[in-house]
Write a protein that holds these residues in place. Sequence first.
Motif, PDB file in Angstrom:
ATOM      1  N   LEU A  36      27.722   4.959 -21.114  1.00 47.54           N
ATOM      2  CA  LEU A  36      26.746   4.000 -21.634  1.00 47.54           C
ATOM      3  C   LEU A  36      26.750   2.716 -20.821  1.00 47.54           C
ATOM      4  O   LEU A  36      25.686   2.177 -20.489  1.00 47.54           O
ATOM      5  CB  LEU A  36      27.052   3.686 -23.098  1.00 47.54           C
ATOM      6  N   ARG A  39      25.107   3.569 -17.392  1.00 47.52           N
ATOM      7  CA  ARG A  39      23.661   3.829 -17.469  1.00 47.52           C
ATOM      8  C   ARG A  39      23.197   3.586 -18.904  1.00 47.52           C
ATOM      9  O   ARG A  39      23.095   4.519 -19.703  1.00 47.52           O
ATOM     10  CB  ARG A  39      23.345   5.270 -17.061  1.00 47.52           C
ATOM     11  N   GLU A  41      20.297   3.022 -20.166  1.00 46.30           N
ATOM     12  CA  GLU A  41      19.053   3.724 -20.498  1.00 46.30           C
ATOM     13  C   GLU A  41      18.838   4.877 -19.528  1.00 46.30           C
ATOM     14  O   GLU A  41      17.972   4.821 -18.642  1.00 46.30           O
ATOM     15  CB  GLU A  41      17.861   2.757 -20.447  1.00 46.30           C
ATOM     16  N   PRO A  42      19.608   5.939 -19.651  1.00 45.06           N
ATOM     17  CA  PRO A  42      19.484   7.055 -18.705  1.00 45.06           C
ATOM     18  C   PRO A  42      18.151   7.780 -18.884  1.00 45.06           C
ATOM     19  O   PRO A  42      17.637   7.898 -20.001  1.00 45.06           O
ATOM     20  CB  PRO A  42      20.652   7.965 -19.091  1.00 45.06           C
ATOM     21  N   LYS A  43      17.605   8.240 -17.791  1.00 41.02           N
ATOM     22  CA  LYS A  43      16.340   8.968 -17.841  1.00 41.02           C
ATOM     23  C   LYS A  43      16.429  10.202 -16.953  1.00 41.02           C
ATOM     24  O   LYS A  43      17.113  10.202 -15.935  1.00 41.02           O
ATOM     25  CB  LYS A  43      15.172   8.080 -17.375  1.00 41.02           C
ATOM     26  N   ASN A 149      14.461  16.168 -27.046  1.00 37.70           N
ATOM     27  CA  ASN A 149      15.227  14.957 -26.773  1.00 37.70           C
ATOM     28  C   ASN A 149      14.372  13.883 -26.115  1.00 37.70           C
ATOM     29  O   ASN A 149      14.341  12.730 -26.559  1.00 37.70           O
ATOM     30  CB  ASN A 149      16.424  15.303 -25.893  1.00 37.70           C
ATOM     31  N   VAL A 150      13.675  14.250 -25.045  1.00 40.72           N
ATOM     32  CA  VAL A 150      12.963  13.262 -24.235  1.00 40.72           C
ATOM     33  C   VAL A 150      11.631  12.857 -24.866  1.00 40.72           C
ATOM     34  O   VAL A 150      11.300  11.667 -24.924  1.00 40.72           O
ATOM     35  CB  VAL A 150      12.734  13.816 -22.808  1.00 40.72           C
ATOM     36  N   TYR A 193      26.373   8.287 -29.451  1.00 43.34           N
ATOM     37  CA  TYR A 193      26.104   8.561 -28.043  1.00 43.34           C
ATOM     38  C   TYR A 193      25.303   9.847 -27.839  1.00 43.34           C
ATOM     39  O   TYR A 193      24.946  10.186 -26.710  1.00 43.34           O
ATOM     40  CB  TYR A 193      27.420   8.682 -27.264  1.00 43.34           C
ATOM     41  N   HIS A 196      21.640  10.224 -25.786  1.00 47.34           N
ATOM     42  CA  HIS A 196      21.573  10.171 -24.325  1.00 47.34           C
ATOM     43  C   HIS A 196      22.628  11.032 -23.636  1.00 47.34           C
ATOM     44  O   HIS A 196      22.699  11.049 -22.406  1.00 47.34           O
ATOM     45  CB  HIS A 196      21.745   8.727 -23.853  1.00 47.34           C
ATOM     46  N   HIS A 199      21.635  13.502 -20.751  1.00 48.83           N
ATOM     47  CA  HIS A 199      21.248  12.834 -19.507  1.00 48.83           C
ATOM     48  C   HIS A 199      22.473  12.315 -18.751  1.00 48.83           C
ATOM     49  O   HIS A 199      22.563  12.460 -17.532  1.00 48.83           O
ATOM     50  CB  HIS A 199      20.303  11.665 -19.811  1.00 48.83           C
ATOM     51  N   TRP A 200      23.396  11.694 -19.477  1.00 46.68           N
ATOM     52  CA  TRP A 200      24.599  11.190 -18.819  1.00 46.68           C
ATOM     53  C   TRP A 200      25.365  12.310 -18.129  1.00 46.68           C
ATOM     54  O   TRP A 200      25.808  12.169 -16.992  1.00 46.68           O
ATOM     55  CB  TRP A 200      25.507  10.508 -19.846  1.00 46.68           C
TER      56      TRP A 200
END
Length: 243
Positions: A36, A39, A41-43, A149-150, A193, A196, A199-200
């Motif tokens: 976290l 990143r 705001e991971p995308k 998720n996205v 957590y 995200h 993505h992480w």
Amino acid sequence: MENAKIKSEAVAKRPSRVAGTLYTRPEIHEIFRRFLVQRPEPKGELEYVSPFTLLVAVVLSAQATDVGVNKATRPLFAIADTPEKMLALGEEKVGDYIRTIGLWRNKAKNVIALSEALIRDHGGEVPDNRDALVKLPGVGRKTANVVLNVAFGQPAMAVDTHIFRIGNRIGLAPGKTPEAVEEKLMRVVPKEYLLHAHHWLILHGRYVCKARKPECEMCIIADLCKAAVKTTDIPAPLITIRA
């Protein structure tokens, strides 16, 4: 005798490993806290403009790179960003746009078929539940999880090759199948957590914990990692990891 009692009590107070992993709950929390910080705001790296174009992009990304998919979909989505427009374009023309992507013929067929299904069964809208998504042509569980998720902000774990490798390599969520790794991660990742987390893990696997030669010297969780083999013994986080 007293020393033995103190030692025994100290051992008893140590956090135990979470079932099915090599880590304690505080260790897992710290792993994702660091992700976290690194990143916030991971995308994902696939380009899209709507839930429909995201769905199409993820379908096209199977056995292909995100970079390659983006090159093909930029001009495609400029003229066909809804199921109706995609269906009107037709399988042959869709194929012309995605010809540089692996398995493009079958994927063009699936894009047209899923566009038809969305119009017929869902009023042209992408459904926001897994059961409906996996019934669409070319859509498997991983693709459905990415979309949930996205596009819809639902906690979901899309286990690709990177997440499958990391789950097993570092002992965070070992499993023989993507479904087994997904089940464990959904269970052990702290709820705060979870949104995200996939993505992480994907980005960590793509750029640090690589398949052939993991770059442990670049890893922000190197001191916590319980992988059997590392490329270095020196943890060197790239960012400040204070609480």
